[in-house]
Design a protein around this motif. Structure first.
Motif, PDB file in Angstrom:
ATOM      1  N   MET A   1      30.301 -85.942  18.905  1.00 15.90           N
ATOM      2  CA  MET A   1      30.712 -86.210  17.521  1.00 15.90           C
ATOM      3  C   MET A   1      31.787 -85.198  17.129  1.00 15.90           C
ATOM      4  SD  MET A   1      27.598 -84.483  15.272  1.00 15.90           S
ATOM      5  CE  MET A   1      26.408 -85.664  15.810  1.00 15.90           C
ATOM      6  N   PRO A   2      32.470 -85.437  16.024  1.00 19.08           N
ATOM      7  CA  PRO A   2      33.394 -84.406  15.535  1.00 19.08           C
ATOM      8  C   PRO A   2      32.613 -83.102  15.324  1.00 19.08           C
ATOM      9  CG  PRO A   2      33.784 -86.458  14.388  1.00 19.08           C
ATOM     10  CD  PRO A   2      32.521 -86.651  15.197  1.00 19.08           C
ATOM     11  N   ALA A   3      33.249 -81.992  15.625  1.00 14.19           N
ATOM     12  CA  ALA A   3      32.578 -80.694  15.537  1.00 14.19           C
ATOM     13  C   ALA A   3      32.007 -80.456  14.147  1.00 14.19           C
ATOM     14  CB  ALA A   3      33.550 -79.578  15.915  1.00 14.19           C
ATOM     15  N   ARG A   4      30.792 -79.924  14.121  1.00 13.95           N
ATOM     16  CA  ARG A   4      30.101 -79.655  12.850  1.00 13.95           C
ATOM     17  C   ARG A   4      30.382 -78.261  12.310  1.00 13.95           C
ATOM     18  NH1 ARG A   4      24.248 -80.862  15.094  1.00 13.95           N
ATOM     19  NH2 ARG A   4      25.224 -79.806  16.846  1.00 13.95           N
ATOM     20  N   ASP A   5      30.985 -77.397  13.102  1.00 14.44           N
ATOM     21  CA  ASP A   5      31.227 -76.014  12.686  1.00 14.44           C
ATOM     22  C   ASP A   5      32.467 -75.931  11.806  1.00 14.44           C
ATOM     23  OD1 ASP A   5      29.026 -75.173  14.199  1.00 14.44           O
ATOM     24  OD2 ASP A   5      30.265 -75.008  16.000  1.00 14.44           O
ATOM     25  N   ALA A   6      32.293 -75.416  10.597  1.00 16.81           N
ATOM     26  CA  ALA A   6      33.388 -75.348   9.617  1.00 16.81           C
ATOM     27  C   ALA A   6      34.541 -74.462  10.075  1.00 16.81           C
ATOM     28  CB  ALA A   6      32.848 -74.850   8.273  1.00 16.81           C
ATOM     29  N   ASP A   7      34.271 -73.501  10.963  1.00 20.92           N
ATOM     30  CA  ASP A   7      35.342 -72.601  11.387  1.00 20.92           C
ATOM     31  C   ASP A   7      36.209 -73.176  12.511  1.00 20.92           C
ATOM     32  OD1 ASP A   7      33.175 -72.339  13.214  1.00 20.92           O
ATOM     33  OD2 ASP A   7      33.968 -70.417  13.897  1.00 20.92           O
ATOM     34  N   LEU A   8      35.886 -74.367  12.994  1.00 19.29           N
ATOM     35  CA  LEU A   8      36.672 -74.975  14.061  1.00 19.29           C
ATOM     36  C   LEU A   8      37.686 -75.963  13.486  1.00 19.29           C
ATOM     37  CD1 LEU A   8      33.959 -75.669  16.786  1.00 19.29           C
ATOM     38  CD2 LEU A   8      35.611 -73.796  16.682  1.00 19.29           C
ATOM     39  N   ALA A   9      38.793 -76.121  14.193  1.00 21.66           N
ATOM     40  CA  ALA A   9      39.846 -77.050  13.765  1.00 21.66           C
ATOM     41  C   ALA A   9      39.338 -78.490  13.804  1.00 21.66           C
ATOM     42  CB  ALA A   9      41.060 -76.914  14.686  1.00 21.66           C
ATOM     43  N   LYS A  10      39.983 -79.345  13.060  1.00 21.19           N
ATOM     44  CA  LYS A  10      39.620 -80.766  13.007  1.00 21.19           C
ATOM     45  C   LYS A  10      39.896 -81.479  14.334  1.00 21.19           C
ATOM     46  CE  LYS A  10      38.397 -80.869   8.670  1.00 21.19           C
ATOM     47  NZ  LYS A  10      36.999 -80.600   8.440  1.00 21.19           N
ATOM     48  N   THR A  11      40.600 -80.811  15.240  1.00 18.68           N
ATOM     49  CA  THR A  11      40.924 -81.403  16.539  1.00 18.68           C
ATOM     50  C   THR A  11      39.869 -81.090  17.595  1.00 18.68           C
ATOM     51  OG1 THR A  11      42.271 -79.480  17.064  1.00 18.68           O
ATOM     52  CG2 THR A  11      43.409 -81.380  16.096  1.00 18.68           C
ATOM     53  N   VAL A  12      38.749 -80.479  17.181  1.00 17.31           N
ATOM     54  CA  VAL A  12      37.673 -80.124  18.113  1.00 17.31           C
ATOM     55  C   VAL A  12      36.544 -81.136  17.987  1.00 17.31           C
ATOM     56  CG1 VAL A  12      36.007 -78.356  18.787  1.00 17.31           C
ATOM     57  CG2 VAL A  12      38.260 -77.680  17.943  1.00 17.31           C
ATOM     58  N   TYR A  13      36.104 -81.655  19.119  1.00 18.87           N
ATOM     59  CA  TYR A  13      34.959 -82.561  19.182  1.00 18.87           C
ATOM     60  C   TYR A  13      33.780 -81.750  19.700  1.00 18.87           C
ATOM     61  CZ  TYR A  13      33.895 -87.566  18.820  1.00 18.87           C
ATOM     62  OH  TYR A  13      33.452 -88.792  18.399  1.00 18.87           O
ATOM     63  N   GLU A  14      32.571 -82.195  19.461  1.00 21.08           N
ATOM     64  CA  GLU A  14      31.397 -81.441  19.878  1.00 21.08           C
ATOM     65  C   GLU A  14      30.529 -82.255  20.825  1.00 21.08           C
ATOM     66  OE1 GLU A  14      27.566 -79.054  17.964  1.00 21.08           O
ATOM     67  OE2 GLU A  14      29.158 -79.783  16.644  1.00 21.08           O
ATOM     68  N   LEU A  15      30.134 -81.629  21.900  1.00 27.32           N
ATOM     69  CA  LEU A  15      29.119 -82.179  22.788  1.00 27.32           C
ATOM     70  C   LEU A  15      27.793 -81.621  22.285  1.00 27.32           C
ATOM     71  CD1 LEU A  15      28.105 -83.642  25.318  1.00 27.32           C
ATOM     72  CD2 LEU A  15      28.714 -81.594  26.637  1.00 27.32           C
ATOM     73  N   VAL A  16      27.018 -82.472  21.634  1.00 24.18           N
ATOM     74  CA  VAL A  16      25.787 -82.015  20.993  1.00 24.18           C
ATOM     75  C   VAL A  16      24.657 -81.860  22.001  1.00 24.18           C
ATOM     76  CG1 VAL A  16      24.098 -82.529  19.180  1.00 24.18           C
ATOM     77  CG2 VAL A  16      26.510 -83.081  18.839  1.00 24.18           C
ATOM     78  N   GLY A  17      24.661 -82.647  23.029  1.00 21.77           N
ATOM     79  CA  GLY A  17      23.639 -82.521  24.059  1.00 21.77           C
ATOM     80  C   GLY A  17      24.026 -83.309  25.291  1.00 21.77           C
ATOM     81  N   LEU A  18      23.712 -82.760  26.449  1.00 24.14           N
ATOM     82  CA  LEU A  18      23.884 -83.437  27.726  1.00 24.14           C
ATOM     83  C   LEU A  18      22.638 -83.133  28.533  1.00 24.14           C
ATOM     84  CD1 LEU A  18      25.301 -84.844  30.105  1.00 24.14           C
ATOM     85  CD2 LEU A  18      26.582 -82.733  30.490  1.00 24.14           C
ATOM     86  N   TYR A  19      21.861 -84.163  28.813  1.00 24.83           N
ATOM     87  CA  TYR A  19      20.605 -83.980  29.524  1.00 24.83           C
ATOM     88  C   TYR A  19      20.505 -84.993  30.653  1.00 24.83           C
ATOM     89  CZ  TYR A  19      19.146 -81.158  25.551  1.00 24.83           C
ATOM     90  OH  TYR A  19      19.067 -80.186  24.589  1.00 24.83           O
ATOM     91  N   LEU A  20      20.096 -84.501  31.817  1.00 21.33           N
ATOM     92  CA  LEU A  20      19.819 -85.348  32.966  1.00 21.33           C
ATOM     93  C   LEU A  20      18.349 -85.214  33.332  1.00 21.33           C
ATOM     94  CD1 LEU A  20      22.802 -84.536  35.351  1.00 21.33           C
ATOM     95  CD2 LEU A  20      22.429 -86.674  34.120  1.00 21.33           C
TER      96      LEU A  20
END
Length: 165
Positions: free
Chosen positions: A75-94
């Motif tokens: 999803m789009p990054a949730r951290d306010a200190d990051l630029a709007k061009t940063v996406y976030e990997l919230v979880g990766l599980y195998l």
């Protein structure tokens, strides 16, 4: 063997909950007490059912020959200190049986391509400071810890942020 990534559907909720539970036990049993893992894992089926009812291009499953072996959320990054061009990997599980066999790296390449196609130029993620295996994996994939930490909500364990430009 056919490796695929597809948008998660409501019918995938139970399998995603199982993988989430197995993965947490595998990754966190050395740093999170069993009773806390059990508390979080008990709610996973209901949480996944609710999340996948309205999945809008955020939750994906990783399949091998039509068997779900993992999932990830972006999803789009949730951290306010990051630029709007940063996406976030919230979880990766195998599923633990598939860890260390190249599926994580292959999935990460797909995630990077997906995020780039969406017009973002960086990826952030959070990882428990005690999860050394995950940190080593992300570092092999090019992520770098940026020095930002926060409380994980799991006792006094911290999370640290990693960024890939």
């Amino acid at each position: 063997m056919e490796f695929r990534i597809r948008l998660a559907a409501p019918a995938d909720a139970i399998r995603c909950a199982e993988i989430h539970t197995e993965s947490w036990v595998f990754a966190y049993s050395n740093c999170v007490p069993t009773e806390i893992l059990e508390k979080y894992n008990a709610n996973r089926p209901a949480i996944w059912t609710k999340m996948l009812e309205n999945n809008r291009d955020m939750h994906y499953v990783i399949t091998l020959d039509d068997t779900i072996i993992g999932f990830f959320t972006v999803m789009p990054a949730r951290d306010a200190d990051l630029a709007k061009t940063v996406y976030e990997l919230v979880g990766l599980y195998l599923t633990p049986d598939y860890i260390g066999k190249g599926f994580g790296r292959r999935t990460m390449e797909e995630i990077k391509a997906m995020i780039s196609q969406r017009g973002y130029n960086a990826v952030s993620l959070w990882v428990l400071t005690e999860n050394f295996r995950a940190k080593a994996f992300y570092e092999k994939c090019g992520f770098v810890a940026d020095g930002v930490q926060k409380d994980s909500g799991l006792l006094n364990i911290k999370e640290e942020r990693y960024i890939l430009s």
